[in-house]
Write a protein that holds these residues in place. Structure first.
Motif, PDB file in Angstrom:
ATOM      1  N   GLY A   4       0.841  -1.202   0.000  1.00 56.75           N
ATOM      2  CA  GLY A   4       0.000   0.000   0.000  1.00 56.75           C
ATOM      3  C   GLY A   4       0.866   1.238   0.000  1.00 56.75           C
ATOM      4  N   ASN A   5       0.382   2.271  -0.619  1.00 59.98           N
ATOM      5  CA  ASN A   5       1.066   3.566  -0.611  1.00 59.98           C
ATOM      6  C   ASN A   5       0.024   4.593  -0.200  1.00 59.98           C
ATOM      7  OD1 ASN A   5       2.458   5.912  -1.121  1.00 59.98           O
ATOM      8  ND2 ASN A   5       2.538   5.653  -3.355  1.00 59.98           N
ATOM      9  N   TRP A   6       0.083   4.972   1.074  1.00 62.01           N
ATOM     10  CA  TRP A   6      -0.955   5.875   1.603  1.00 62.01           C
ATOM     11  C   TRP A   6      -0.802   7.297   1.065  1.00 62.01           C
ATOM     12  CZ3 TRP A   6      -1.359   4.536   7.585  1.00 62.01           C
ATOM     13  CH2 TRP A   6      -1.818   3.214   7.720  1.00 62.01           C
ATOM     14  N   LYS A   7       0.375   7.622   0.551  1.00 63.71           N
ATOM     15  CA  LYS A   7       0.660   8.993   0.083  1.00 63.71           C
ATOM     16  C   LYS A   7       0.404   9.991   1.225  1.00 63.71           C
ATOM     17  CE  LYS A   7      -0.325   7.454  -4.564  1.00 63.71           C
ATOM     18  NZ  LYS A   7      -0.753   7.787  -5.924  1.00 63.71           N
ATOM     19  N   MET A   8      -0.086  11.190   0.936  1.00 62.54           N
ATOM     20  CA  MET A   8      -0.291  12.177   2.006  1.00 62.54           C
ATOM     21  C   MET A   8      -1.754  12.136   2.456  1.00 62.54           C
ATOM     22  SD  MET A   8       1.015  16.120   2.231  1.00 62.54           S
ATOM     23  CE  MET A   8      -0.392  16.900   1.453  1.00 62.54           C
ATOM     24  N   GLY A  89      11.401   6.858  -6.029  1.00 63.91           N
ATOM     25  CA  GLY A  89      11.199   7.068  -7.463  1.00 63.91           C
ATOM     26  C   GLY A  89       9.745   7.150  -7.879  1.00 63.91           C
ATOM     27  N   HIS A  90       8.849   7.337  -6.906  1.00 63.21           N
ATOM     28  CA  HIS A  90       7.443   7.455  -7.291  1.00 63.21           C
ATOM     29  C   HIS A  90       7.269   8.623  -8.260  1.00 63.21           C
ATOM     30  CE1 HIS A  90       3.155   7.976  -7.153  1.00 63.21           C
ATOM     31  NE2 HIS A  90       3.085   6.738  -6.713  1.00 63.21           N
ATOM     32  N   SER A  91       6.365   8.462  -9.210  1.00 66.99           N
ATOM     33  CA  SER A  91       6.215   9.507 -10.243  1.00 66.99           C
ATOM     34  C   SER A  91       5.798  10.850  -9.648  1.00 66.99           C
ATOM     35  CB  SER A  91       5.202   9.068 -11.300  1.00 66.99           C
ATOM     36  OG  SER A  91       3.932   8.923 -10.712  1.00 66.99           O
ATOM     37  N   TYR A 161       6.204  -1.191 -11.618  1.00 66.52           N
ATOM     38  CA  TYR A 161       5.883  -0.523 -12.882  1.00 66.52           C
ATOM     39  C   TYR A 161       4.567   0.211 -12.704  1.00 66.52           C
ATOM     40  CZ  TYR A 161       4.123   0.409 -17.508  1.00 66.52           C
ATOM     41  OH  TYR A 161       3.586   1.047 -18.598  1.00 66.52           O
ATOM     42  N   GLU A 162       4.644   1.538 -12.802  1.00 67.96           N
ATOM     43  CA  GLU A 162       3.447   2.352 -12.618  1.00 67.96           C
ATOM     44  C   GLU A 162       3.323   3.330 -13.784  1.00 67.96           C
ATOM     45  OE1 GLU A 162       2.268   2.458  -8.201  1.00 67.96           O
ATOM     46  OE2 GLU A 162       3.676   4.088  -8.525  1.00 67.96           O
ATOM     47  N   PRO A 163       2.539   2.969 -14.805  1.00 66.93           N
ATOM     48  CA  PRO A 163       2.326   3.937 -15.882  1.00 66.93           C
ATOM     49  C   PRO A 163       1.659   5.182 -15.296  1.00 66.93           C
ATOM     50  CG  PRO A 163       0.834   2.041 -16.095  1.00 66.93           C
ATOM     51  CD  PRO A 163       1.768   1.733 -14.967  1.00 66.93           C
ATOM     52  N   TRP A 165       0.023   7.567 -16.424  1.00 68.69           N
ATOM     53  CA  TRP A 165      -1.331   7.861 -16.884  1.00 68.69           C
ATOM     54  C   TRP A 165      -2.382   7.008 -16.184  1.00 68.69           C
ATOM     55  CZ3 TRP A 165      -2.974   3.302 -19.166  1.00 68.69           C
ATOM     56  CH2 TRP A 165      -1.965   2.457 -19.642  1.00 68.69           C
ATOM     57  N   ALA A 166      -1.936   6.001 -15.442  1.00 69.23           N
ATOM     58  CA  ALA A 166      -2.894   5.130 -14.742  1.00 69.23           C
ATOM     59  C   ALA A 166      -2.993   5.460 -13.254  1.00 69.23           C
ATOM     60  CB  ALA A 166      -2.483   3.671 -14.915  1.00 69.23           C
ATOM     61  N   ILE A 167      -2.102   6.323 -12.757  1.00 70.61           N
ATOM     62  CA  ILE A 167      -2.075   6.563 -11.309  1.00 70.61           C
ATOM     63  C   ILE A 167      -3.174   7.527 -10.901  1.00 70.61           C
ATOM     64  CG2 ILE A 167      -0.730   7.503  -9.400  1.00 70.61           C
ATOM     65  CD1 ILE A 167       1.779   6.504 -10.791  1.00 70.61           C
ATOM     66  N   GLY A 168      -4.061   7.036 -10.055  1.00 71.18           N
ATOM     67  CA  GLY A 168      -5.123   7.871  -9.508  1.00 71.18           C
ATOM     68  C   GLY A 168      -6.137   8.337 -10.538  1.00 71.18           C
ATOM     69  N   THR A 169      -6.103   7.775 -11.728  1.00 70.02           N
ATOM     70  CA  THR A 169      -6.969   8.253 -12.806  1.00 70.02           C
ATOM     71  C   THR A 169      -8.151   7.327 -13.064  1.00 70.02           C
ATOM     72  OG1 THR A 169      -5.655   7.030 -14.420  1.00 70.02           O
ATOM     73  CG2 THR A 169      -5.041   9.330 -14.045  1.00 70.02           C
ATOM     74  N   GLY A 206       1.389  -0.969 -10.588  1.00 71.15           N
ATOM     75  CA  GLY A 206       0.666   0.075  -9.851  1.00 71.15           C
ATOM     76  C   GLY A 206       0.007   1.045 -10.800  1.00 71.15           C
ATOM     77  N   GLY A 207      -1.130   1.573 -10.376  1.00 74.32           N
ATOM     78  CA  GLY A 207      -1.874   2.534 -11.201  1.00 74.32           C
ATOM     79  C   GLY A 207      -3.318   2.093 -11.300  1.00 74.32           C
ATOM     80  N   SER A 208      -4.155   2.649 -10.406  1.00 74.30           N
ATOM     81  CA  SER A 208      -5.587   2.314 -10.374  1.00 74.30           C
ATOM     82  C   SER A 208      -5.830   0.805 -10.269  1.00 74.30           C
ATOM     83  CB  SER A 208      -6.320   2.907 -11.580  1.00 74.30           C
ATOM     84  OG  SER A 208      -6.232   4.328 -11.548  1.00 74.30           O
ATOM     85  N   CYS A 209      -4.939   0.132  -9.568  1.00 72.83           N
ATOM     86  CA  CYS A 209      -5.175  -1.282  -9.267  1.00 72.83           C
ATOM     87  C   CYS A 209      -6.136  -1.309  -8.082  1.00 72.83           C
ATOM     88  CB  CYS A 209      -3.853  -1.951  -8.921  1.00 72.83           C
ATOM     89  SG  CYS A 209      -4.013  -3.719  -8.575  1.00 72.83           S
ATOM     90  N   GLY A 226       1.102  -5.933  -6.538  1.00 74.57           N
ATOM     91  CA  GLY A 226       0.691  -4.568  -6.847  1.00 74.57           C
ATOM     92  C   GLY A 226       1.174  -3.557  -5.826  1.00 74.57           C
ATOM     93  N   LEU A 227       1.350  -2.325  -6.318  1.00 74.05           N
ATOM     94  CA  LEU A 227       1.564  -1.172  -5.441  1.00 74.05           C
ATOM     95  C   LEU A 227       0.275  -0.357  -5.527  1.00 74.05           C
ATOM     96  CD1 LEU A 227       3.312   0.551  -3.583  1.00 74.05           C
ATOM     97  CD2 LEU A 227       4.359   1.592  -5.585  1.00 74.05           C
ATOM     98  N   ILE A 228      -0.392  -0.225  -4.397  1.00 73.86           N
ATOM     99  CA  ILE A 228      -1.773   0.233  -4.373  1.00 73.86           C
ATOM    100  C   ILE A 228      -1.876   1.580  -3.674  1.00 73.86           C
ATOM    101  CG2 ILE A 228      -4.141  -0.484  -3.803  1.00 73.86           C
ATOM    102  CD1 ILE A 228      -2.481  -2.639  -5.371  1.00 73.86           C
ATOM    103  N   GLY A 229      -2.388   2.570  -4.353  1.00 70.85           N
ATOM    104  CA  GLY A 229      -2.591   3.885  -3.745  1.00 70.85           C
ATOM    105  C   GLY A 229      -3.973   3.979  -3.130  1.00 70.85           C
ATOM    106  N   GLY A 230      -4.903   4.570  -3.878  1.00 64.76           N
ATOM    107  CA  GLY A 230      -6.243   4.850  -3.367  1.00 64.76           C
ATOM    108  C   GLY A 230      -6.911   3.679  -2.659  1.00 64.76           C
ATOM    109  N   ALA A 231      -6.831   2.503  -3.257  1.00 59.73           N
ATOM    110  CA  ALA A 231      -7.530   1.348  -2.686  1.00 59.73           C
ATOM    111  C   ALA A 231      -6.839   0.803  -1.434  1.00 59.73           C
ATOM    112  CB  ALA A 231      -7.680   0.246  -3.738  1.00 59.73           C
TER     113      ALA A 231
HETATM  114  P1  PGA Z   1      -3.383   4.550  -7.323  1.00 57.37           P
HETATM  115  O1  PGA Z   1      -1.854   4.910  -6.965  1.00 57.37           O
HETATM  116  O2  PGA Z   1      -3.570   3.110  -6.940  1.00 57.37           O
HETATM  117  O3  PGA Z   1      -4.198   5.478  -6.488  1.00 57.37           O
HETATM  118  O4  PGA Z   1      -3.540   4.777  -8.800  1.00 57.37           O
HETATM  119  C1  PGA Z   1      -0.845   3.982  -7.163  1.00 57.37           C
HETATM  120  C2  PGA Z   1       0.482   4.595  -6.783  1.00 57.37           C
HETATM  121  O5  PGA Z   1       0.675   5.784  -7.055  1.00 57.37           O
HETATM  122  O6  PGA Z   1       1.355   3.925  -6.189  1.00 57.37           O
END
Ligand code: PGA
Length: 245
Positions: A4-8, A89-91, A161-163, A165-169, A206-209, A226-231
């Protein structure tokens, strides 16, 4: 691995509540489970999760060892909290905080020197994919920050691998797009370090997984989790993704 990546997101109390829910539910996971939390949560979350199968990651560390760098947090400090991993190295760090491959190379070295395992993120932006340049971009990111490492050091790295264009979109790479890129990344690792290292390297998508698409993504032979942000911010969603691995 599911990380998981809780971010801020989440203040300390909210973060501890989420970590507590995960602690209750994650008993014998079929894969490694990691949560990446803000720096100030690390010590408390590590204490709470001690003795559980859940590992803890920082989301960043400084590119300097120690000293007069106001506001920075060193790899040594991260390690002293009990965290084992460090997302690098997060985008979002590359785009908003101008982290270059050279800076990230220093961060990777400091993380490794302090006994942290980097979860290193790579991936192309939308324009680069539209121009068919995604392989070149990812190759340059690996060469710029990681491929100077010794085999032993490289074995400490988990890739994500986190495209971009798929992150948080909500736009997820298709399972075929993920598999194609993951296989390419593994072939690059094989060229540099040999097939055994390539086979042993964990490559996350990673990216909207999310809990709906995770199983389909993870079913690909070169997608190791997976590397998971929002979820990852909602216990039941994150748990469902862990179960999908
Ligand atoms: P997301 O983020 O799952 O919210 O798209 C993934 C990430 O940035 O690691």
């Amino acid at each position: 691995m599911v990380a998981g990546n809780w971010k801020m997101n989440k203040n300390l109390q909210e973060g501890l509540a989420l970590a507590g829910e995960l602690k209750q539910q994650v008993k014998n996971p079929a894969c490694a489970v990691v949560i990446g939390t803000p720096f100030i949560h690390l010590a408390s979350v590590c204490e709470l999760l001690k003795g559980t199968p859940i590992h803890v990651a920082a989301e960043n560390c400084a590119d300097k060892d120690k000293g007069a760098f106001t506001g920075e947090v060193s790899a040594e400090m991260v390690k002293s909290t009990g965290a084992e991993y460090c997302i690098l190295g997060h985008s979002e760090r590359r785009a908003y905080y101008h982290e270059t491959p050279a800076i990230l190379k220093d961060k990777v070295e400091l993380a490794l020197a302090n006994g942290l395992k980097p979860i290193f993120c790579i991936g192309e932006v939308k324009e680069e994919r539209e121009a068919g340049r995604q392989n070149d971009v990812v190759k340059a990111q690996l060469e710029g920050s990681l491929f100077h490492l010794s085999e032993d050091a490289f074995r400490q790295i988990t890739l994500a691998y986190e495209p971009v264009w798929a992150i948080g979109t909500g736009l997820t790479a298709t399972p075929a797009q993920a598999q194609e890129m993951h296989a390419f990344i593994r072939s690059l690792i094989a060229e540099h370090y040999g097939k055994a290292v390539a086979d042993d390297t964990t490559i996350l998508y990673g990216g909207s997984c999310n809990e709906k698409n995770a199983a389909e993504l993870f079913a690909n032979p070169d997608v190791d989790g997976g590397l998971i942000g929002g979820a990852s911010l909602v216990a039941e969603k994150f748990l469902a993704i862990i179960a999908a691995r």
